[in-house]
Design an enzyme around this catalytic site. Sequence first.
Site, mmCIF file in Angstrom:
data_model
loop_
_atom_site.group_PDB
_atom_site.id
_atom_site.type_symbol
_atom_site.label_atom_id
_atom_site.label_comp_id
_atom_site.label_asym_id
_atom_site.label_seq_id
_atom_site.Cartn_x
_atom_site.Cartn_y
_atom_site.Cartn_z
ATOM 1 N N ASP A 157 0.790 -1.112 0.158
ATOM 2 C CA ASP A 157 0.072 -0.199 -0.024
ATOM 3 C C ASP A 157 0.758 1.321 -0.105
ATOM 4 O O ASP A 157 0.498 2.301 0.634
ATOM 5 C CB ASP A 157 -0.885 -0.023 1.357
ATOM 6 C CG ASP A 157 -1.972 -0.875 1.166
ATOM 7 O OD1 ASP A 157 -2.276 -1.694 -0.061
ATOM 8 O OD2 ASP A 157 -2.805 -1.298 2.215
ATOM 9 N N LYS B 281 -5.258 -5.507 -4.458
ATOM 10 C CA LYS B 281 -5.750 -6.450 -3.453
ATOM 11 C C LYS B 281 -7.221 -5.563 -3.119
ATOM 12 O O LYS B 281 -7.045 -4.282 -3.368
ATOM 13 C CB LYS B 281 -4.762 -6.683 -2.083
ATOM 14 C CG LYS B 281 -4.566 -5.348 -1.495
ATOM 15 C CD LYS B 281 -3.756 -6.017 -0.150
ATOM 16 C CE LYS B 281 -3.274 -4.678 0.656
ATOM 17 N NZ LYS B 281 -4.309 -3.911 1.250
ATOM 18 N N CYS C 197 -2.726 -3.113 7.077
ATOM 19 C CA CYS C 197 -2.685 -4.242 6.083
ATOM 20 C C CYS C 197 -1.264 -4.825 5.921
ATOM 21 O O CYS C 197 -1.261 -6.085 5.515
ATOM 22 C CB CYS C 197 -2.890 -3.263 4.906
ATOM 23 S SG CYS C 197 -4.331 -2.608 4.414
#
Length: 252
Positions: free
Chosen positions: A52, A149, A184
């Site tokens: 991310d 994702k 995450c």
Amino acid sequence: MITPMVQLHKRRACMHKFEMPQWATDRVLARQAAPVVHHMVPADKTALVVIDMQNHFLAPGAGGETPPAREIVPAINRLAASLRGAGGLVVWVRTLFSEGALLTLPHFHRTLLTPERFAARSAALAEESEGSALWPGLDVRKDDIVVGKTRYSAFIQGASDLDGILRARGIEAVVIAGTMTNACCESSARDAMMLNYRTTMVHDACASLRDDEHAAALVNFYLFFGDVTDTATLEARYAALHSTGNDEVRIA
């Protein structure tokens, strides 16, 4: 478009200060008799999975801004270069919003987010939006892999194709970097371990909003799930493997 507003924005970017507490190390030693246990995996069986590191989470003033994430970019680039040089794989993971994600995960999108937060987040993380793009300071190479994702964890069923991609390449160990440490990154690391990957979190290549959130995630992961180490240790390990061959040298 994301417009930098550094002069107006009050969040401060700084590197997390982290040291594993001795009590946690003692418990890990009692359980596994060594402070780390994944250093024997060859580099060519290892993937650096970067989570991310996108404009939505790094740009000043962006909705998901995590200021310390900007400070870990050099460490991530160093890790990627050292692992590539030793024959390993680098994977960049992007969180993406889609209508399919809304249908399969309505609780998160409709219950855990206000309507305003949902609208802003879904727009920012649409696949072609500027917010979903990887941060321009990252050293992404043509032989790296970029994966999208739709859940916090990149490894949970339905989130992405990452597990299949890694298994097809014979990957046995994953090294987790990126943001946020306690969301995450930790979710992906835990699920990777549960899928039998030998998993390591890199404390100075992960970032969260607060030092205490960052530390809590790392300590808990170390207690139960896998190794926690730093960028310099991994660089030294991969440099030795690159210079002597994957099957000859292992550095703790």
